[in-house]
Each structure stands twice: as structure tokens, then as C-alpha cells.
Design a protein around this motif. Sequence first.
Motif, short mmCIF file in Angstrom:
data_model
loop_
_atom_site.label_atom_id
_atom_site.label_comp_id
_atom_site.label_asym_id
_atom_site.label_seq_id
_atom_site.Cartn_x
_atom_site.Cartn_y
_atom_site.Cartn_z
N VAL A 1 -0.43 -11.27 -16.95
CA VAL A 1 -0.23 -10.11 -17.81
C VAL A 1 0.41 -9.01 -16.97
O VAL A 1 0.44 -9.08 -15.74
CB VAL A 1 -1.57 -9.60 -18.42
CG1 VAL A 1 -2.16 -10.63 -19.35
CG2 VAL A 1 -2.56 -9.22 -17.34
N GLU A 2 0.93 -7.99 -17.63
CA GLU A 2 1.56 -6.89 -16.92
C GLU A 2 0.57 -6.29 -15.93
O GLU A 2 -0.58 -6.03 -16.26
CB GLU A 2 2.02 -5.82 -17.91
CG GLU A 2 2.83 -4.73 -17.25
CD GLU A 2 3.37 -3.73 -18.27
OE1 GLU A 2 3.62 -2.60 -17.85
OE2 GLU A 2 3.52 -4.09 -19.45
N GLY A 3 1.02 -6.09 -14.70
CA GLY A 3 0.16 -5.55 -13.65
C GLY A 3 -0.31 -6.63 -12.68
O GLY A 3 -0.87 -6.33 -11.63
N ASP A 4 -0.08 -7.90 -13.03
CA ASP A 4 -0.48 -9.01 -12.15
C ASP A 4 0.56 -9.29 -11.06
O ASP A 4 0.32 -10.09 -10.18
CB ASP A 4 -0.67 -10.30 -12.96
CG ASP A 4 -1.98 -10.32 -13.73
OD1 ASP A 4 -2.84 -9.46 -13.46
OD2 ASP A 4 -2.14 -11.21 -14.58
N GLU A 5 1.71 -8.61 -11.13
CA GLU A 5 2.79 -8.90 -10.19
C GLU A 5 2.38 -8.54 -8.77
O GLU A 5 1.64 -7.60 -8.54
CB GLU A 5 4.05 -8.08 -10.53
CG GLU A 5 4.55 -8.23 -11.94
CD GLU A 5 3.87 -7.25 -12.90
OE1 GLU A 5 3.21 -6.30 -12.44
OE2 GLU A 5 3.99 -7.45 -14.11
N LEU A 6 2.91 -9.31 -7.83
CA LEU A 6 2.73 -9.00 -6.41
C LEU A 6 3.77 -7.96 -6.02
O LEU A 6 4.88 -7.97 -6.55
CB LEU A 6 2.91 -10.25 -5.56
CG LEU A 6 1.87 -11.34 -5.74
CD1 LEU A 6 2.27 -12.59 -4.97
CD2 LEU A 6 0.50 -10.86 -5.29
N PRO A 7 3.44 -7.06 -5.10
CA PRO A 7 4.45 -6.08 -4.68
C PRO A 7 5.60 -6.78 -3.99
O PRO A 7 5.41 -7.78 -3.31
CB PRO A 7 3.70 -5.16 -3.71
CG PRO A 7 2.42 -5.83 -3.39
CD PRO A 7 2.18 -6.88 -4.42
N ARG A 8 6.81 -6.23 -4.19
CA ARG A 8 7.98 -6.80 -3.54
C ARG A 8 7.89 -6.57 -2.05
O ARG A 8 7.25 -5.63 -1.59
CB ARG A 8 9.25 -6.15 -4.09
CG ARG A 8 9.60 -6.69 -5.46
CD ARG A 8 10.93 -6.14 -5.92
NE ARG A 8 10.64 -5.45 -7.19
CZ ARG A 8 11.04 -4.25 -7.49
NH1 ARG A 8 11.78 -3.56 -6.67
NH2 ARG A 8 10.72 -3.71 -8.64
N GLY B 1 8.23 -5.34 1.51
CA GLY B 1 8.57 -4.02 2.04
C GLY B 1 8.13 -2.87 1.17
O GLY B 1 8.25 -1.72 1.55
N GLN B 2 7.64 -3.16 -0.02
CA GLN B 2 7.21 -2.10 -0.93
C GLN B 2 5.79 -1.67 -0.55
O GLN B 2 4.93 -2.49 -0.29
CB GLN B 2 7.23 -2.63 -2.36
CG GLN B 2 7.12 -1.59 -3.42
CD GLN B 2 7.24 -2.22 -4.81
OE1 GLN B 2 6.91 -3.37 -5.00
NE2 GLN B 2 7.72 -1.44 -5.76
N LYS B 3 5.57 -0.36 -0.48
CA LYS B 3 4.26 0.14 -0.11
C LYS B 3 3.27 -0.04 -1.25
O LYS B 3 3.64 0.06 -2.42
CB LYS B 3 4.32 1.63 0.24
CG LYS B 3 5.02 1.91 1.54
CD LYS B 3 4.92 3.38 1.87
CE LYS B 3 5.56 3.67 3.21
NZ LYS B 3 5.46 5.09 3.55
N LYS B 4 2.02 -0.30 -0.87
CA LYS B 4 0.96 -0.39 -1.86
C LYS B 4 0.62 1.02 -2.32
O LYS B 4 0.66 1.96 -1.54
CB LYS B 4 -0.30 -1.03 -1.26
CG LYS B 4 -0.14 -2.47 -0.89
CD LYS B 4 -1.44 -2.98 -0.33
CE LYS B 4 -1.31 -4.42 0.12
NZ LYS B 4 -2.56 -4.90 0.71
N PRO B 5 0.23 1.19 -3.59
CA PRO B 5 -0.17 2.53 -4.05
C PRO B 5 -1.44 2.96 -3.33
O PRO B 5 -2.32 2.15 -3.06
CB PRO B 5 -0.41 2.35 -5.55
CG PRO B 5 -0.48 0.90 -5.79
CD PRO B 5 0.17 0.20 -4.64
N ARG B 6 -1.53 4.25 -2.98
CA ARG B 6 -2.71 4.77 -2.29
C ARG B 6 -3.84 4.96 -3.28
O ARG B 6 -3.63 5.28 -4.43
CB ARG B 6 -2.38 6.11 -1.64
CG ARG B 6 -1.32 5.95 -0.55
CD ARG B 6 -1.14 7.24 0.12
NE ARG B 6 -2.21 7.38 1.09
CZ ARG B 6 -2.07 7.90 2.28
NH1 ARG B 6 -0.91 8.35 2.64
NH2 ARG B 6 -3.08 7.98 3.11
N ARG B 7 -5.05 4.77 -2.79
CA ARG B 7 -6.23 4.97 -3.62
C ARG B 7 -6.49 6.45 -3.76
O ARG B 7 -6.31 7.22 -2.84
CB ARG B 7 -7.44 4.28 -2.99
CG ARG B 7 -7.29 2.78 -3.01
CD ARG B 7 -8.43 2.11 -2.37
NE ARG B 7 -9.66 2.43 -3.09
CZ ARG B 7 -10.85 2.02 -2.72
NH1 ARG B 7 -10.99 1.28 -1.66
NH2 ARG B 7 -11.91 2.35 -3.40
#
Length: 112
Positions: A76-83, A85-91
Motif C-alpha cells: 500500500v502507499e507508504g510501504d516504499e523503501l527510500p531511494r 541516498g535519500q535521507k530518512k524523515p526525522r522523528r
Amino acid sequence: MRRSNFALRLQPSLLEELRKAAELEGVALNQLINVAVAEKVSALRTEEYFQERGRRANRAETLGILERAGKGNPPVEGDELPREGQKKPRRKGVNGRDSASKRGQKKRAAEK
């Protein structure tokens, strides 16, 4: 809650670091030490819990569950892995702000 006193002997350099950290966090030294001890006890209990759960685990049953996991359920939408070199969103903290930037603001204010 019953309180008790405990004479804590710390290396002078560690005590100084604790005082600085407490000041940056805006809390009393005693509170910082209480929170640090509570975090450590929690980590130790968590480790013990998972070790006990691991001893009771049934490897064949676990592998069977993992084999069935996700069958017939497309991503479902949101299950994608980050590309790459793309930074993870900060908590975000409880107040919706990034806790790291909040500490940085306190530190900069203390340095002025």
C-alpha cells in the motif's frame, strides 16, 4: 512514592559533563541522573525479555508464519523503501518539533 538518598561517586569529568547536559536539557542534575538510570534499567529489562522470548520460540513455526506473511496483500502507499541516498524523515517530538533542533537551540542560547 518513597524517596531515598544514595551517595554517588562520579569521576569529576563525568560529573561536569552531566552538569552541562542537565543545563542544556533544562532539568536538574538529579532528574537527569534519575532518567538516565531509568533508561538503562528499561534497556536491561527489555534485553532479558527478548532473551526469554527467544528461548521459548519455535523456529519451524516462526518460519512458517514468515512464509505466509504478505501473501495476497499487495503493498500500500507508504510501504516504499527510500531511494538510494535519500535521507530518512526525522522523528518529531511530542510537541511536533524535532527534538535534535530543540537541543541545538538551547545550546546556541547557552553559548550567547
